[in-house]
Scaffold this motif. Structure first.
Motif, PDB file in Angstrom:
ATOM      1  N   VAL A  76       0.842  -1.200   0.000  1.00 55.22           N
ATOM      2  CA  VAL A  76       0.000   0.000   0.000  1.00 55.22           C
ATOM      3  C   VAL A  76       0.880   1.254   0.000  1.00 55.22           C
ATOM      4  N   SER A  77       1.962   1.251   0.773  1.00 50.92           N
ATOM      5  CA  SER A  77       2.869   2.404   0.801  1.00 50.92           C
ATOM      6  C   SER A  77       3.537   2.624  -0.548  1.00 50.92           C
ATOM      7  N   ILE A  78       3.930   1.545  -1.202  1.00 53.99           N
ATOM      8  CA  ILE A  78       4.556   1.665  -2.528  1.00 53.99           C
ATOM      9  C   ILE A  78       3.580   2.272  -3.527  1.00 53.99           C
ATOM     10  N   VAL A  79       2.337   1.836  -3.489  1.00 51.96           N
ATOM     11  CA  VAL A  79       1.323   2.410  -4.381  1.00 51.96           C
ATOM     12  C   VAL A  79       1.149   3.898  -4.066  1.00 51.96           C
ATOM     13  N   GLY A  80       1.164   4.253  -2.782  1.00 57.12           N
ATOM     14  CA  GLY A  80       1.068   5.669  -2.401  1.00 57.12           C
ATOM     15  C   GLY A  80       2.223   6.487  -2.947  1.00 57.12           C
ATOM     16  N   VAL A  84       2.071   9.695  -5.577  1.00 59.06           N
ATOM     17  CA  VAL A  84       2.690  11.005  -5.371  1.00 59.06           C
ATOM     18  C   VAL A  84       3.632  11.313  -6.528  1.00 59.06           C
ATOM     19  N   LYS A  85       4.411  10.325  -6.947  1.00 59.31           N
ATOM     20  CA  LYS A  85       5.326  10.500  -8.085  1.00 59.31           C
ATOM     21  C   LYS A  85       4.541  10.856  -9.341  1.00 59.31           C
ATOM     22  N   GLY A  87       1.742  12.400  -9.432  1.00 55.36           N
ATOM     23  CA  GLY A  87       1.286  13.780  -9.276  1.00 55.36           C
ATOM     24  C   GLY A  87       2.345  14.774  -9.711  1.00 55.36           C
ATOM     25  N   PHE A  88       3.608  14.468  -9.430  1.00 56.20           N
ATOM     26  CA  PHE A  88       4.688  15.349  -9.859  1.00 56.20           C
ATOM     27  C   PHE A  88       4.881  15.294 -11.371  1.00 56.20           C
ATOM     28  N   ASN A  89       4.802  14.096 -11.933  1.00 53.07           N
ATOM     29  CA  ASN A  89       4.984  13.942 -13.380  1.00 53.07           C
ATOM     30  C   ASN A  89       3.782  14.466 -14.140  1.00 53.07           C
ATOM     31  N   ASN A  90       2.590  14.166 -13.664  1.00 52.97           N
ATOM     32  CA  ASN A  90       1.316  14.619 -14.217  1.00 52.97           C
ATOM     33  C   ASN A  90       1.270  14.547 -15.741  1.00 52.97           C
ATOM     34  N   LYS A  91       1.456  13.363 -16.273  1.00 54.26           N
ATOM     35  CA  LYS A  91       1.430  13.141 -17.712  1.00 54.26           C
ATOM     36  C   LYS A  91       0.029  12.846 -18.220  1.00 54.26           C
ATOM     37  N   GLY A  92      -0.959  12.889 -17.357  1.00 51.87           N
ATOM     38  CA  GLY A  92      -2.315  12.577 -17.760  1.00 51.87           C
ATOM     39  C   GLY A  92      -2.642  11.103 -17.649  1.00 51.87           C
ATOM     40  N   GLU A  93      -1.657  10.274 -17.295  1.00 52.55           N
ATOM     41  CA  GLU A  93      -1.896   8.850 -17.105  1.00 52.55           C
ATOM     42  C   GLU A  93      -2.305   8.605 -15.658  1.00 52.55           C
ATOM     43  N   CYS A  94      -2.990   7.530 -15.467  1.00 53.76           N
ATOM     44  CA  CYS A  94      -3.361   7.152 -14.113  1.00 53.76           C
ATOM     45  C   CYS A  94      -2.749   5.790 -13.808  1.00 53.76           C
TER      46      CYS A  94
END
Length: 184
Positions: A76-80, A84-85, A87-94
């Motif tokens: 769960v922490s790794i997914v978190g 966050v990463k 969010g910084f990259n914000n390439k439009g991918e999820c």
């Protein structure tokens, strides 16, 4: 085993999935199809792990009891961290809807069901009662995930929440994972 006891177990086990579903649902890129897949994944793995844990409980009761929470918390922490990463990259991918991530999250929030199976559900000697009990846990978790996604749809309408959803969800998942690993 009495129904209210199984109900309390189902509530306790589904709270992990509820919290993660709430965080995942804050991401606007997560579609209805992905929400259903994630809810099904959580419900299925809660059922599956509780059943496996109950059947294997008499062999592994003392040896593995504390390990699954650490593994689940780490996942769960790794997914978190990945959220966050992202969010910084914000390439439009999820990252949450990439292949396999739905299964990883479903497994990570359900590992504690193994512990419940090892320690509590292995006392159910009748196979039919065990199946009904673990099926109830899985269906209840599925429902709780759907409720969390419903709530998150309304939380997205708050501008600051939707703008920083990846960060908020990621930080919450990191904290939640740490809590799972260290604070039992």
């Amino acid at each position: 085993m009495k129904f209210y006891f199984i109900f309390l177990i189902a509530v306790a086990l589904s709270l992990d999935a509820f919290g993660v579903s709430l965080c995942v649902g804050l991401n606007g890129a997560v579609e209805k199809r992905n929400r259903l897949q994630f809810s099904f994944s959580c419900g299925f793995f809660q059922f599956f792990f509780a059943t496996c844990g109950a059947y294997a409980g008499f062999l592994f009761n003392t040896y593995i009891a504390s390990v699954p929470q650490v593994i689940g918390g780490a996942l769960v922490s790794i997914v978190g961290i990945l959220m966050v990463k992202e969010g910084f990259n914000n390439k439009g991918e999820c990252i949450l809807i990439k292949p396999g991530m739905i299964l990883v999250l479903g497994v990570s929030v359900s590992i504690d069901a193994l512990v419940i199976g090892f320690t509590v559900l292995n006392n159910i000697t009748n196979g039919v009662n065990l199946f009904i009990s673990t099926l109830f846990i899985g269906v209840f978790t599925f429902g709780m995930c759907l409720v969390a996604f419903f709530i998150s749809k309304y939380l997205q309408k708050i501008h600051i929440v939707s703008k920083y959803a990846d960060y908020i969800g990621g930080v919450i998942l990191i904290i939640f994972g740490i809590k799972m690993m260290f604070f039992k």
